[in-house]
Design an enzyme around this catalytic site. Structure first.
Site, PDB file in Angstrom:
ATOM      1  N   HIS A   1       8.407  70.914 -76.060  1.00  0.00           N
ATOM      2  CA  HIS A   1       8.536  69.488 -76.909  1.00  0.00           C
ATOM      3  C   HIS A   1       8.128  68.492 -77.877  1.00  0.00           C
ATOM      4  O   HIS A   1       8.374  68.617 -78.448  1.00  0.00           O
ATOM      5  CB  HIS A   1       9.473  68.534 -75.390  1.00  0.00           C
ATOM      6  CG  HIS A   1      10.387  69.180 -74.495  1.00  0.00           C
ATOM      7  ND1 HIS A   1      10.736  69.581 -73.634  1.00  0.00           N
ATOM      8  CD2 HIS A   1      11.847  70.646 -74.647  1.00  0.00           C
ATOM      9  CE1 HIS A   1      11.608  70.228 -73.023  1.00  0.00           C
ATOM     10  NE2 HIS A   1      12.516  70.239 -74.422  1.00  0.00           N
TER      11      HIS A   1
ATOM     12  N   ASP B   1      16.985  74.216 -81.252  1.00  0.00           N
ATOM     13  CA  ASP B   1      16.329  74.438 -79.622  1.00  0.00           C
ATOM     14  C   ASP B   1      17.082  74.868 -79.315  1.00  0.00           C
ATOM     15  O   ASP B   1      17.558  74.833 -77.999  1.00  0.00           O
ATOM     16  CB  ASP B   1      15.543  73.236 -78.810  1.00  0.00           C
ATOM     17  CG  ASP B   1      15.495  72.878 -77.578  1.00  0.00           C
ATOM     18  OD1 ASP B   1      14.855  73.970 -77.152  1.00  0.00           O
ATOM     19  OD2 ASP B   1      14.928  71.877 -77.203  1.00  0.00           O
TER      20      ASP B   1
END
Length: 292
Positions: free
Chosen positions: A64, A162
């Site tokens: 992340h 993502d």
């Protein structure tokens, strides 16, 4: 997948990894995919979709942070960010740590992933879904980026895809239609990044991405990070922009921008930022194979 208190990943034929399921927390066939969340003594809580591990409590910060801080700090003046996928909320959390970001739209196809991750993996989002700067849209990512009624041309400075691997609902997020839509939504000099698989095991994804993304963004390349959960080598991230300088910033510029952000990280550093664009020779060869 899940058998005899063991979760076996099924991403590759003839090669994989297995995790002990010390406690099964949630299992459900959603409208789009098979979702499992369980406890593992080595990695903490883990989430898998359609037989593939997506995220774990122990090492999610690596993925992340690298998906977020590299493009945002490379841009240098990002105000509006679009996240495609990212139902666990980790990308959203990291984006919102940048106080300079004024608005984030997150488009996730499967609301069940969002709700179950808020319940069972709350530290991933850390309250980010309730932030006033967040706009959560439950929709198909390809439909969103190609619909002018949902988002105007040039709406976002940074787009982060993502996505899952190119199977199931994530497959369309590796298509030319998706890249064309992302290009439409980027501001001048904007940056697009996307999860692009473990390059040693999925080298064909590198070639496919170059072939499909490069017609829309003149600087198409990759960067990488070592994420233990994603077995088989380093994880590659696709990079696309028409700003050829953004990928080649001097270390002192990155360091200055990072210091100004006031963000503390566990993996990302300005030195790693600069170094992550150095690719293995076999990845460079794959890129050159497509580019001729």
């Amino acid at each position: 997948m899940l058998k005899d208190n063991t979760y076996s990943e099924t991403l590759y034929d003839g090669y994989g990894q297995s995790f002990s399921v010390d406690e099964l927390l949630f299992e459900h066939q959603t409208e789009h995919q098979h979702l499992v969340i369980f406890n593992n003594k080595a990695f903490g809580r883990m989430m898998a979709l359609d037989g593939v591990i997506q995220t774990t409590e122990r090492d999610e910060f690596i993925y992340h942070e690298m998906m977020t801080h590299v493009p945002i700090l490379s841009h240098g003046n990002a105000k509006r960010v679009l996240i495609i996928g990212g139902g666990d909320g980790g990308i959203l959390r990291e984006v919102l740590r940048h106080k300079s970001i004024e608005h984030v739209t997150m488009v996730e196809i499967d609301n069940a992933v969002v709700e179950m991750c808020k319940k069972w993996l709350p530290n991933h989002s850390a309250g980010a879904f309730d932030e006033p700067r967040t706009n959560l849209v439950i929709a198909d990512g390809v439909d969103f980026v190609n619909n002018p009624e949902l988002a105007a041309d040039g709406s976002f400075d940074v787009i982060i895809s993502d996505c899952t691997d190119p199977i199931g609902p994530g497959e369309v997020l590796f298509s030319s239609d998706f890249y064309a839509g992302c290009k439409r939504l980027l501001t001048e000099g904007g940056i697009f990044v996307a999860q692009n698989g473990v390059c040693f095991m999925q080298l064909e994804e590198v070639e496919t991405t170059v072939r499909r993304l490069s017609p829309y963004m003149s600087d198409t390349n990759f960067y990488n990070a070592a994420v233990p959960t994603y077995v088989g080598g380093v994880m590659t991230f696709a990079w696309g922009s028409d700003n050829h300088e953004a990928r080649k910033l001097p270390l002192d510029v990155i360091t200055q921008r990072f210091a100004a952000s006031g963000i503390e990280t566990r993996y990302y550093t300005p030195a790693i930022h600069q170094a992550c664009f150095a690719l293995p020779a076999y990845v460079e060869q794959a890129i050159n194979k497509v580019n001729g």
